[in-house]
Enzyme design. Structure first.
Site, short mmCIF file in Angstrom:
data_model
loop_
_atom_site.label_atom_id
_atom_site.label_comp_id
_atom_site.label_asym_id
_atom_site.label_seq_id
_atom_site.Cartn_x
_atom_site.Cartn_y
_atom_site.Cartn_z
N ASP A 1 -6.40 -5.19 -41.42
CA ASP A 1 -6.79 -4.23 -42.45
C ASP A 1 -5.55 -3.90 -43.27
O ASP A 1 -4.54 -3.45 -42.71
CB ASP A 1 -7.33 -2.94 -41.83
N ASP B 1 -3.20 -3.10 -38.19
CA ASP B 1 -3.24 -2.20 -39.35
C ASP B 1 -1.97 -2.41 -40.15
O ASP B 1 -0.86 -2.29 -39.61
CB ASP B 1 -3.33 -0.75 -38.89
N LYS C 1 -4.56 4.94 -22.54
CA LYS C 1 -5.60 4.41 -23.43
C LYS C 1 -6.67 3.65 -22.63
O LYS C 1 -7.86 3.78 -22.89
CB LYS C 1 -4.97 3.49 -24.49
N ASP D 1 -6.89 -5.91 -33.59
CA ASP D 1 -6.58 -6.11 -35.00
C ASP D 1 -5.23 -5.50 -35.34
O ASP D 1 -4.61 -4.82 -34.51
CB ASP D 1 -7.69 -5.53 -35.89
N SER E 1 -1.68 0.74 -33.30
CA SER E 1 -1.32 0.26 -31.97
C SER E 1 -0.31 -0.88 -32.01
O SER E 1 0.56 -0.98 -31.15
CB SER E 1 -2.58 -0.18 -31.20
N TYR F 1 -12.85 7.70 -25.63
CA TYR F 1 -11.95 7.14 -26.65
C TYR F 1 -12.77 6.87 -27.91
O TYR F 1 -13.35 5.81 -28.06
CB TYR F 1 -11.33 5.84 -26.13
#
Length: 733
Positions: free
Chosen positions: A176, A124, A237, A122, A111, A246
């Site tokens: 992450d 990625d 979303k 968060d 995202s 979702y």
């Protein structure tokens, strides 16, 4: 890591007709021609601005200050990576000229890379290193380097995961980090990860790690206008989350799948802006002829011999119910977890979304109506409540993660029951009330809504969900033991609850009655609320099926679940169960109707290059699978024996008509690890309704000879403590 050229992450922009005409000549996007090239009108721009104002209170836009903080954090992380790779290069005695230009880089995906992340989301990230830096270096020396950073908190490495990852909190932002080692001596700053040649000579873990970035970058290059795509995706979303659809892990769609559906809509309406695109999204996918696949580009073969989604080659791919194919090689179906029930729920929501956006475009409703959350707990009359408990918070987190990843197995099993039309799991979990207030215990629960079919020509029918529950719990326990995660006080329990009983389990604010959400076609009405009882039995005895004889079952699809069965509904668990209370349910005659979609007559282009997929005829196969033998079983009325099947048939329901007398109760239990370490269990049992075996004997485990099942973990020798859950319903006319 800052995004694509010209991106406006700070907030969406409205592309007006004038600026659109000033752009280059129209470029063709997607595998079919556009449906419409119409430019936005003044009213579309007004509606788009209203959409932005409606979205703001939901926190879908990040403040400029927060955005700059993320950029700063990623810059620090990028410098750490370069510094670390230089240190590794020196340790490995590379020439100084190479060390000076060795590079290394942090890429983002998901995202954040798409530019649609929300407040507090968060990040990625992917660490890309040259060929002399090993994965072991990443999980040792880089991990230690991160540990020394004062901004880094909650640092943990998950090296054995399907996609190995380091998780951390950097200055308050969850990140992450995956790792990929490329077959390059140095990593240039302008490296384009979409280049397929980069995949040559890479190990599979690096290819998996690169996949997120490659897919995200392809999506951004395959949409006509990135800003319009972003605003539309933010709206879709939010709508999906508000409507409880979702969640990739539970069989709905995850972020990348929603992004690809929005991207396909943008390709079909390349000049449209967000207000129009949101409406067209619902129009296109409420009318889409699943299982025709959604493709953003023509799949390309790179001759790297990697497995790709192709139903012409892979029989298992033909049984995916809602294929949405990633645009980067190796192409994969991002929705392999979708089941009959979850697709039914999502298509119904698409139709509802179309009806609401029709009203919005006609000024009969506001955008806020689209984002009203339906009350899941008023939607159905019957629910299964699944509880997971552990003695400590740390164990609860691990246990809940495992249980949640297997819930789709239970849903798949329930929806195959002859009397169940739909099993809808709510993606949101809730803290469960303590069983014993004096005992330290951490409990989490999920709720599954059930819709029963009307009965025909039946005075008295039993619906037994006991074995469906038991096969699910056995699967989870077995997986926990094999992964050495299991602790003695980790438990799973399931119970049937009626709508009026939910207040005993759920917080009051969750159950507040809202405007009822229409569920035409899927909702059961007028059930007798006072007639259903629940029986739960606990039994800590051992119940481990053992592979002993060839049984009749259907093969596994790619997500690990059996797609079709023609065996009776189970009436007993694999070990003796007592005190079952059969409960009465009145099932009325109901006429199922679908809500009408929009009145638009636009035809939706399906994929021309992939054949339409239709369920094949029923087939047959014999496999060596676990068996449980029941002794002294009462006689059953005669009937047809279960037919053998050779390949999966989508949507086949279990019949519950009793079969002819047999001395053996057949249980088939297949497990297969899939791309997300998915473990699935399917079970077949036959017995007369409301009949319990007097004795159960378990045979010793034997090794499975089938190479197809080589990924199945061996059953542990130690007994598995299981909770026996008995749920039997008697349906009356």
């Amino acid at each position: 890591f800052l995004g694509v050229e010209g991106q406006n992450i700070c907030g969406p922009t409205v592309t007006t007709q004038g600026s659109q005409q000033a752009q280059q000549p129209q470029k063709h996007y997607g595998i079919t021609s556009p449906i419409s090239l119409a430019a936005p009108k003044e009213n579309d721009c007004i509606l788009t601005q209203k959409l932005i104002e409606t979205l703001k209170p939901f926190g879908v836009f990040e403040e400029e200050e927060e955005l700059q903080r993320r950029i700063l954090i990623l810059g620090k992380l990028n410098n750490l990576v370069k510094e670390w790779i230089r240190e590794i290069s020196e340790i490995k005695n590379l020439p100084q000229s190479v060390i000076e230009n060795v590079g290394g880089k942090i890429f983002t995906f998901g995202s954040y890379r798409l530019g649609v992340h929300t407040k507090g989301a968060d990040i990625d990230a992917l660490c890309v290193a040259p060929r002399h830096v090993d994965r072991s270096d990443f999980f040792t020396s880089f991990y230690e380097k991160l540990k020394l950073q004062e901004e880094v908190k909650d640092l943990r490495a998950v090296e054995e995961a399907f996609v190995p990852v380091i998780k951390l909190c950097f200055d308050g932002i969850e990140i992450d980090i995956l790792f990929a080692r490329l077959a390059l001596q140095t990593i240039p700053e302008d490296l384009d990860l979409r280049d397929d040649s980069l995949l040559k000579n890479l190990d599979i873990r690096c290819i998996r790690s690169l996949n997120g970035c490659r897919v995200t970058d392809e999506i951004l290059h395959l949409v006509p206008n990135i800003d319009n795509f972003r605003l539309t995706l933010r709206a879709i979303k939010l709508w999906a989350k508000r409507h409880n659809i979702y969640s990739n892990i539970l069989g709905f769609l995850g972020g990348v799948s929603w992004a690809m559906l929005v991207a396909r809509t943008c390709q079909l309406y390349p000049n449209a802006i967000a207000s129009t695109l949101v409406h067209k999204f619902f129009l296109v996918f409420s009318k889409w002829e699943w299982p025709n696949p959604v493709l953003l580009k023509q799949p390309e073969e790179c001759n790297l011999n990697l497995p790709v989604w192709d139903p012409r080659v892979n029989p298992s791919d033909r049984y995916h119910l809602m294929p949405i194919i990633t645009p980067a090689y190796p192409q994969q179906n991002s929705t392999y977890n979708v089941s009959v029930s979850t697709r039914m729920v999502m298509v119904e929501e698409f139709k509802q979304g179309l009806a609401i956006t029709d009203e919005i475009l006609l000024s009969k409703a506001e955008w806020s109506k689209l984002f009203e959350a339906p009350n899941f707990f008023q939607k159905y009359k019957h629910y299964i409540v699944l509880l997971a408990s552990a003695p400590t918070e740390k164990q609860r987190l691990e246990w809940v993660g495992l249980v949640e990843s297997k819930i789709r197995i239970l849903v798949g099993s329930l929806e195959k029951n002859e009397f169940i039309t739909l099993a809808h799991v709510n993606p949101q979990s809730f803290p469960a009330p303590k069983e014993n207030p004096d005992k330290e215990e951490f409990r989490t629960m999920w709720v599954i809504g059930l819709v029963f079919k009307k009965t025909e020509n039946s005075e008295n029918l039993s619906v037994d969900l006991t074995y469906d529950i038991q096969s699910f719990t056995d699967t989870v326990y077995r997986q926990a033991i094999n992964s050495k995660m299991f602790e003695m006080d980790m438990k799973i329990a399931a119970m049937h609850v009626k709508r009026r009983q939910l207040h005993q389990l759920l917080p009051s604010h969750v159950l507040q009655k809202k405007k009822k959400h229409s569920t035409e076609g899927v909702r059961l009405t007028a059930l007798n609320d006072s007639s259903l009882d629940l029986s739960m039995d606990s039994d800590n005895s051992t119940s481990v099926p053992s592979p002993t004889s060839a049984m009749k079952t259907s093969p596994l699809n790619s997500s690990g679940s059996s797609q079709g069965r023609t065996s009776p509904a189970p009436a007993v668990t694999a070990a003796s169960v007592t005190n079952i209370q059969a409960s009465e349910v009145t099932v009325p005659q109901t006429n199922s109707s679908e809500s009408s979609g929009g009145t638009s007559s636009e035809s939706i282009p399906q994929t021309a290059t992939q054949p339409a997929i239709s369920p094949p005829p029923k087939p047959t196969i014999s496999r060596v699978v676990p068996s449980t033998r029941v002794v002294n079983q009462p006689q059953r009325p005669s009937g047809n024996t279960a037919a053998k099947v050779t390949s999966p048939v989508v949507g086949v329901k279990r019949t519950s008509s009793p079969h002819k007398e047999e001395s053996c109760l057949d249980v088939s239990d297949h497990e297969k690890m899939e791309t997300k370490e998915l473990l699935d269990t399917e079970s077949d049992m036959a017995s007369q309704p409301e009949t319990l075996p007097t004795t159960v004997s378990l045979q010793a485990p034997q090794k499975m000879p089938s190479t197809d099942l080589s990924d199945i973990p061996a059953l542990p020798a130690n007994p598995i403590p299981v909770i026996k859950n008995s749920i039997k319903l008697r349906l009356n006319r």
